[in-house]
Design a protein around this motif. Structure first.
Motif, PDB file in Angstrom:
ATOM      1  N   LYS A 236       0.832  -1.209   0.000  1.00  0.00           N
ATOM      2  CA  LYS A 236       0.000   0.000   0.000  1.00  0.00           C
ATOM      3  C   LYS A 236       0.863   1.254   0.000  1.00  0.00           C
ATOM      4  O   LYS A 236       0.519   2.264  -0.636  1.00  0.00           O
ATOM      5  N   THR A 237       2.001   1.180   0.672  1.00  0.00           N
ATOM      6  CA  THR A 237       2.941   2.303   0.646  1.00  0.00           C
ATOM      7  C   THR A 237       3.485   2.494  -0.765  1.00  0.00           C
ATOM      8  O   THR A 237       3.557   3.623  -1.278  1.00  0.00           O
ATOM      9  N   ARG A 239       1.992   1.569  -3.465  1.00  0.00           N
ATOM     10  CA  ARG A 239       0.859   2.051  -4.255  1.00  0.00           C
ATOM     11  C   ARG A 239       0.736   3.573  -4.150  1.00  0.00           C
ATOM     12  O   ARG A 239       0.574   4.265  -5.164  1.00  0.00           O
ATOM     13  N   ASN A 240       0.824   4.074  -2.933  1.00  0.00           N
ATOM     14  CA  ASN A 240       0.659   5.511  -2.727  1.00  0.00           C
ATOM     15  C   ASN A 240       1.819   6.305  -3.320  1.00  0.00           C
ATOM     16  O   ASN A 240       1.624   7.408  -3.837  1.00  0.00           O
ATOM     17  N   GLU A 241       3.019   5.733  -3.255  1.00  0.00           N
ATOM     18  CA  GLU A 241       4.200   6.447  -3.737  1.00  0.00           C
ATOM     19  C   GLU A 241       4.342   6.396  -5.263  1.00  0.00           C
ATOM     20  O   GLU A 241       4.855   7.337  -5.875  1.00  0.00           O
ATOM     21  N   ASP A 243       1.711   5.180  -7.493  1.00  0.00           N
ATOM     22  CA  ASP A 243       0.425   5.132  -8.192  1.00  0.00           C
ATOM     23  C   ASP A 243       0.131   3.749  -8.759  1.00  0.00           C
ATOM     24  O   ASP A 243      -0.338   3.599  -9.887  1.00  0.00           O
TER      25      ASP A 243
END
Length: 331
Positions: A236-237, A239-241, A243
């Motif tokens: 998830k980290t 993913r956020n960093e 995209d």
């Protein structure tokens, strides 16, 4: 531009090593060979398959004649083609076949014949096989085909592989060999029964340039729950960093053989042209996993392949195959 070609891109052929009596499959050789025949027959419906085997005529007799089926004779230690075959790297207008050193997952098993296989059969390919002075297995790296390598710290930074290299040096080495600017390390995630020190191809895989499929455990009583939850948090980290999109796969019910829990994972799927082959294990999660693949790849055929016999030797479908990129021809 230099890059490790992604597995979801167009392919030329798949390479597979057929089980033989001197391999670790000896105790249930016929069962294993039947599984490999099923895998090969599934592959050749979509593309060529090169079968490395100890006795070509004997293995060839198991198949009907097919223009997509090729054989080469070479006796290996074992059959984990993913980890001892070359990796296809695009370097400008050229494709190079990188032959890394294979040591049986950090010296756990005898692997000298596996390590020299690619050099011995190099005449099968129309591209040069380039030897690389680095211990690395194909199942340890996932590429999005553009700029990112996904791997695990437990394997890639393990001192049983390249003990002299720091994390910074290993990262630079991966960037140099694969031409990818981003090297993402998962620090969590494992499967009981896995001999590879947590290969990423058992845990999380790129399915396109921006999407990662991963194993999610929802049973709080399962031994994997904590580590896979921590792995999900790391993803998830990422993913956020970066995209990325995340697609969760179910954790299989526990599978056992001789009272040992086996590394059953749906992340060990195989791309071929026009289809995705998905390992199944005879458990209730098989149907859910296949449904997720059909939803993710609506234009591809989704083929379930019974791989219970493979996990008896601690690997699965992706582990026993190696994809070769479009542009690499069988000589």
């Amino acid at each position: 531009m230099k890059r490790l070609i992604a597995e979801f891109e167009e392919q030329s052929f798949t390479q597979i090593i057929f089980p033989h009596a001197k391999s670790d499959w000896a105790l249930y050789l016929e069962e294993a060979q039947e599984t490999f025949v099923n895998i090969i027959n599934a592959i050749i419906k979509y593309q060529k398959c090169l079968v490395v085997c100890d006795d070509v005529e004997s293995v060839k007799s198991r198949f009907e004649k097919n223009e997509n089926l090729y054989f080469v004779e070479y006796e290996t230690n074992d059959t984990w083609a993913r980890d001892c075959s070359v990796l296809c790297v695009e370097d400008g207008e050229e494709i190079k076949l990188l032959d890394f050193t294979f040591t049986g997952w950090g010296g756990k098993f005898e692997a000298s014949k596996d390590n020299t296989m690619s050099g011995a059969i190099k005449d099968c390919y129309d591209k040069e096989v380039v030897k690389v002075d680095l211990i690395l297995e194909g199942g340890a790296v996932e590429s999005n085909g553009i700029d990112t390598i996904l791997t695990t710290a437990e394997c890639m930074l393990n001192k049983n592989r390249n003990a002299a290299l720091s994390k910074e040096e290993m990262t630079q080495k991966l960037q140099d060999e694969f031409g990818m600017s981003k090297i993402l390390y998962l620090n969590h995630g494992y499967l009981a029964g896995d001999d590879t020190d947590s290969h990423v191809d058992t845990l999380a895989r790129f399915v396109d340039e921006k999407s990662i499929m991963y194993v999610k455990c929802e049973d709080t009583n399962d031994e994997h729950y904590k580590e896979l939850k921590l792995m999900e948090d790391e993803l998830k980290t990422f993913r956020n960093e970066h995209d990325f999109k995340l697609i969760a796969l179910p954790m299989s019910d526990a599978c056992y053989f001789d009272e040992e829990r086996l590394p059953a994972t749906y992340a060990n799927f195989l791309f071929v042209n026009g289809a995705v082959l998905v390992p199944t294990y005879g458990v209730k999660q098989d149907a859910e996993a296949l449904k997720i693949f059909r939803e993710t790849f609506p234009t591809k055929d989704i083929i379930g392949v019974d791989c219970f016999s493979l996990i008896k030797q601690h690997g699965s479908l992706h582990c026993v195959t190696m994809n070769f990129a479009s542009g690499v021809l069988l000589a």
